[in-house]
Design a protein around this motif. Structure first.
Motif, PDB file in Angstrom:
ATOM      1  N   GLN A 135     -57.356  44.639  10.739  1.00 35.05           N
ATOM      2  CA  GLN A 135     -58.304  45.111   9.729  1.00 35.05           C
ATOM      3  C   GLN A 135     -59.705  45.333  10.275  1.00 35.05           C
ATOM      4  N   VAL A 136     -59.991  44.809  11.458  1.00 32.28           N
ATOM      5  CA  VAL A 136     -61.342  44.923  12.013  1.00 32.28           C
ATOM      6  C   VAL A 136     -61.258  45.175  13.519  1.00 32.28           C
ATOM      7  N   VAL A 137     -62.132  46.041  13.988  1.00 32.26           N
ATOM      8  CA  VAL A 137     -62.404  46.160  15.421  1.00 32.26           C
ATOM      9  C   VAL A 137     -63.764  45.516  15.668  1.00 32.26           C
ATOM     10  N   SER A 138     -63.806  44.571  16.587  1.00 37.37           N
ATOM     11  CA  SER A 138     -65.070  43.904  16.925  1.00 37.37           C
ATOM     12  C   SER A 138     -65.468  44.278  18.341  1.00 37.37           C
ATOM     13  N   LEU A 139     -66.662  44.829  18.485  1.00 38.44           N
ATOM     14  CA  LEU A 139     -67.193  45.159  19.807  1.00 38.44           C
ATOM     15  C   LEU A 139     -68.552  44.494  19.978  1.00 38.44           C
ATOM     16  N   ALA A 140     -68.893  44.217  21.210  1.00 38.33           N
ATOM     17  CA  ALA A 140     -70.177  43.580  21.517  1.00 38.33           C
ATOM     18  C   ALA A 140     -71.106  44.597  22.155  1.00 38.33           C
ATOM     19  N   GLN A 141     -72.354  44.603  21.698  1.00 37.53           N
ATOM     20  CA  GLN A 141     -73.374  45.515  22.211  1.00 37.53           C
ATOM     21  C   GLN A 141     -74.665  44.726  22.434  1.00 37.53           C
ATOM     22  N   LEU A 194     -62.311  48.199   9.584  1.00 39.78           N
ATOM     23  CA  LEU A 194     -63.766  48.113   9.626  1.00 39.78           C
ATOM     24  C   LEU A 194     -64.231  47.812  11.043  1.00 39.78           C
ATOM     25  N   VAL A 195     -65.527  48.021  11.274  1.00 43.67           N
ATOM     26  CA  VAL A 195     -66.104  47.807  12.607  1.00 43.67           C
ATOM     27  C   VAL A 195     -67.199  46.751  12.530  1.00 43.67           C
ATOM     28  N   HIS A 196     -67.011  45.706  13.328  1.00 38.99           N
ATOM     29  CA  HIS A 196     -68.008  44.645  13.471  1.00 38.99           C
ATOM     30  C   HIS A 196     -68.667  44.774  14.837  1.00 38.99           C
ATOM     31  N   VAL A 197     -69.987  44.674  14.869  1.00 36.71           N
ATOM     32  CA  VAL A 197     -70.732  44.691  16.125  1.00 36.71           C
ATOM     33  C   VAL A 197     -71.319  43.310  16.365  1.00 36.71           C
ATOM     34  N   ASP A 198     -70.901  42.684  17.449  1.00 38.07           N
ATOM     35  CA  ASP A 198     -71.525  41.437  17.886  1.00 38.07           C
ATOM     36  C   ASP A 198     -72.779  41.822  18.651  1.00 38.07           C
ATOM     37  N   GLY A 199     -73.905  41.718  17.984  1.00 35.62           N
ATOM     38  CA  GLY A 199     -75.170  42.184  18.552  1.00 35.62           C
ATOM     39  C   GLY A 199     -76.061  41.061  19.031  1.00 35.62           C
ATOM     40  N   ALA A 200     -75.483  40.061  19.675  1.00 30.52           N
ATOM     41  CA  ALA A 200     -76.304  38.974  20.210  1.00 30.52           C
ATOM     42  C   ALA A 200     -77.386  39.507  21.143  1.00 30.52           C
ATOM     43  N   ARG A 201     -77.057  40.607  21.857  1.00 31.69           N
ATOM     44  CA  ARG A 201     -78.038  41.243  22.753  1.00 31.69           C
ATOM     45  C   ARG A 201     -78.196  42.717  22.394  1.00 31.69           C
ATOM     46  N   LEU A 202     -78.183  43.027  21.110  1.00 36.74           N
ATOM     47  CA  LEU A 202     -78.359  44.407  20.668  1.00 36.74           C
ATOM     48  C   LEU A 202     -79.719  44.944  21.085  1.00 36.74           C
ATOM     49  N   GLY A 220     -71.511  54.270  12.610  1.00 42.44           N
ATOM     50  CA  GLY A 220     -70.370  53.960  11.764  1.00 42.44           C
ATOM     51  C   GLY A 220     -69.992  52.501  11.667  1.00 42.44           C
ATOM     52  N   ALA A 221     -70.827  51.585  12.181  1.00 45.53           N
ATOM     53  CA  ALA A 221     -70.530  50.161  12.060  1.00 45.53           C
ATOM     54  C   ALA A 221     -70.643  49.728  10.602  1.00 45.53           C
ATOM     55  N   ASP A 222     -69.907  48.684  10.244  1.00 45.75           N
ATOM     56  CA  ASP A 222     -69.893  48.185   8.866  1.00 45.75           C
ATOM     57  C   ASP A 222     -70.637  46.870   8.700  1.00 45.75           C
ATOM     58  N   ILE A 223     -70.642  46.056   9.736  1.00 46.68           N
ATOM     59  CA  ILE A 223     -71.311  44.755   9.658  1.00 46.68           C
ATOM     60  C   ILE A 223     -71.698  44.333  11.072  1.00 46.68           C
ATOM     61  N   VAL A 224     -72.836  43.639  11.180  1.00 44.46           N
ATOM     62  CA  VAL A 224     -73.411  43.326  12.489  1.00 44.46           C
ATOM     63  C   VAL A 224     -73.810  41.855  12.527  1.00 44.46           C
ATOM     64  N   SER A 225     -73.552  41.218  13.652  1.00 40.52           N
ATOM     65  CA  SER A 225     -74.158  39.916  13.951  1.00 40.52           C
ATOM     66  C   SER A 225     -75.352  40.193  14.853  1.00 40.52           C
ATOM     67  N   PHE A 226     -76.552  39.952  14.355  1.00 40.69           N
ATOM     68  CA  PHE A 226     -77.756  40.332  15.099  1.00 40.69           C
ATOM     69  C   PHE A 226     -78.408  39.096  15.706  1.00 40.69           C
ATOM     70  N   GLY A 227     -78.696  39.172  17.001  1.00 44.49           N
ATOM     71  CA  GLY A 227     -79.206  38.017  17.722  1.00 44.49           C
ATOM     72  C   GLY A 227     -80.714  37.924  17.755  1.00 44.49           C
ATOM     73  N   GLY A 228     -81.210  36.705  17.615  1.00 48.74           N
ATOM     74  CA  GLY A 228     -82.628  36.433  17.763  1.00 48.74           C
ATOM     75  C   GLY A 228     -82.930  35.403  18.840  1.00 48.74           C
ATOM     76  N   THR A 229     -82.042  34.419  18.987  1.00 50.78           N
ATOM     77  CA  THR A 229     -82.302  33.311  19.903  1.00 50.78           C
ATOM     78  C   THR A 229     -82.469  33.783  21.338  1.00 50.78           C
ATOM     79  N   LYS A 230     -81.643  34.717  21.773  1.00 50.39           N
ATOM     80  CA  LYS A 230     -81.695  35.180  23.157  1.00 50.39           C
ATOM     81  C   LYS A 230     -82.869  36.108  23.414  1.00 50.39           C
ATOM     82  N   ASN A 231     -83.590  36.475  22.368  1.00 49.56           N
ATOM     83  CA  ASN A 231     -84.689  37.422  22.517  1.00 49.56           C
ATOM     84  C   ASN A 231     -86.032  36.825  22.127  1.00 49.56           C
ATOM     85  N   GLY A 232     -86.141  35.498  22.214  1.00 51.68           N
ATOM     86  CA  GLY A 232     -87.449  34.878  22.042  1.00 51.68           C
ATOM     87  C   GLY A 232     -87.624  33.994  20.835  1.00 51.68           C
TER      88      GLY A 232
END
Length: 362
Positions: free
Chosen positions: A138-144, A170-178, A197-209
């Protein structure tokens, strides 16, 4: 308690907090604010995230990247679902089984090209729809950026999204380092997410300050309804959320997020330039964000480990990962490059006059 001038190359999580983010935390500390996200800082955060991800985006601050990934997948999956990801994905390799154990979703892994998914690889597991014996993809998860430091183009993500959506996935983006991906390409954050076309994102803050904090960014409004409940029962609802939200506002309201990511990326590029011609060193992945992967002779690695922290990525091949961060300086990189060169030359590399000059110059 520790040497505040120390710099390591193991992880961007080793870095401290950017001074502007610390100042934002201090500014948010005065007086009382309503808890659990009903504060003015979290309200402002919504406006800031919409500026970067589009008018329908909604952000839910959480505490950890693992929590963000699990909540995002829970929102996008049925109980009988599976998620397709790269075999090197952080989701699969470094989440201690949280997607399966906490989220209850099965991960289906496929080979990646330097960590990146391709449509042809997805075809291996995007099958068995309506087969009750198979967990339904049901989901494709890619990291960017990916776990190997590589960066998808918007066109590559769009091709994956079109493939997934054509199959009601659906498309999930693991954006720890987006942010690092955006810095590499010079494109806005939405270019890899909303517009691709992504549907939901995990957006990172810890690795960026940031001190701590990530965000689940919902791009498809159909996924929005259950997030508050998922965040709570996943133990990711911060009572004093203003301190997480204030950090994101400081990071994203101006260009601090981009400046931090550019600095980290530039230091990785500088490190790559310094070690790529060292005898015995082989860079194994394209350097496109803030990670450098390389293989080194065993004795050289042992010597470096006595002085620096970094991760052995594949002990069988001698592959390591070196990470830079927003506070890495050229002087830090030059010192590390000198150490790498010296260790490799003592290991039996070609100690020519030019090579010796490289040790001195860094």
């Amino acid at each position: 308690m520790h040497d505040t001038g120390l710099r390591e190359f193991a992880s961007d999580n080793y870095a401290g907090v950017h001074p502007d983010v610390l100042a934002a935390i201090a500014a948010a500390n005065g007086g009382h604010q309503v808890s659990y996200g009903h504060d003015v800082h979290t309200g402002r955060l919504q406006e800031v995230f919409r500026q970067h991800f589009g008018p329908e985006a909604r952000a839910y601050p959480v505490l950890t990247g693992t929590g963000a990934n699990v909540i995002a997948l829970l929102a996008a999956c049925s109980r009988w679902a599976s998620v397709i990801c790269a075999d090197t994905a952080h989701l699969h390799v470094d989440e201690c089984g949280a997607p399966e154990k906490v989220g209850g979703v099965k991960l289906l892994t496929v080979p990646g090209e330097h960590g990146k998914l391709t449509v042809s690889a997805l075809e291996r597991e995007a099958r068995g729809f309506d087969d009750e014996h198979r967990a339904q993809p049901q989901v494709v998860s890619l990291a960017q950026a990916t776990e190997l430091g590589t960066v998808y183009s918007p066109e590559e993500i769009r091709a994956i999204a079109e493939f997934a959506h054509a199959r009601a996935m659906l498309v999930h983006v693991d954006g720890a380092r987006l942010a690092n991906a955006a810095a590499h390409t010079g494109l806005p954050l939405r270019a890899f997410t909303t517009d691709a076309g992504a549907d939901i994102v995990s957006f990172g803050g810890t690795k960026n300050g940031m001190l701590l904090g990530e965000a689940v960014v919902v791009l498809d409004p159909a996924l929005d309804h259950g997030i508050p409940y998922l965040r709570k029962f996943s133990m990711q609802l911060a009572s004093k959320m203003r301190f997480v939200s204030a950090q994101f506002v400081a990071l994203l309201e101006g260009d601090l997020w981009l400046r931090n990511a550019r600095q980290a990326n530039e230091m990785a590029r500088l490190l790559h330039e310094g070690i790529r011609d060292v005898p015995g060193v082989n860079v194994t992945n394209p350097v496109q964000s803030n990670a450098v992967f390389a293989t080194l002779p065993a004795r050289a690695l042992a010597e470096l480990h006595r002085r620096f922290h970094f991760y052995d990525w594949d002990e069988s091949t001698g592959e390591v990962r070196w990470m830079t961060s927003f506070d890495t300086t050229p002087e830090d990189v030059h010192a590390f490059v000198r150490a790498v060169r010296a260790a490799c030359f003592r290991d039996g590399g070609e100690d020519t006059e030019a090579a010796r000059a490289g040790v001195v110059a860094g």
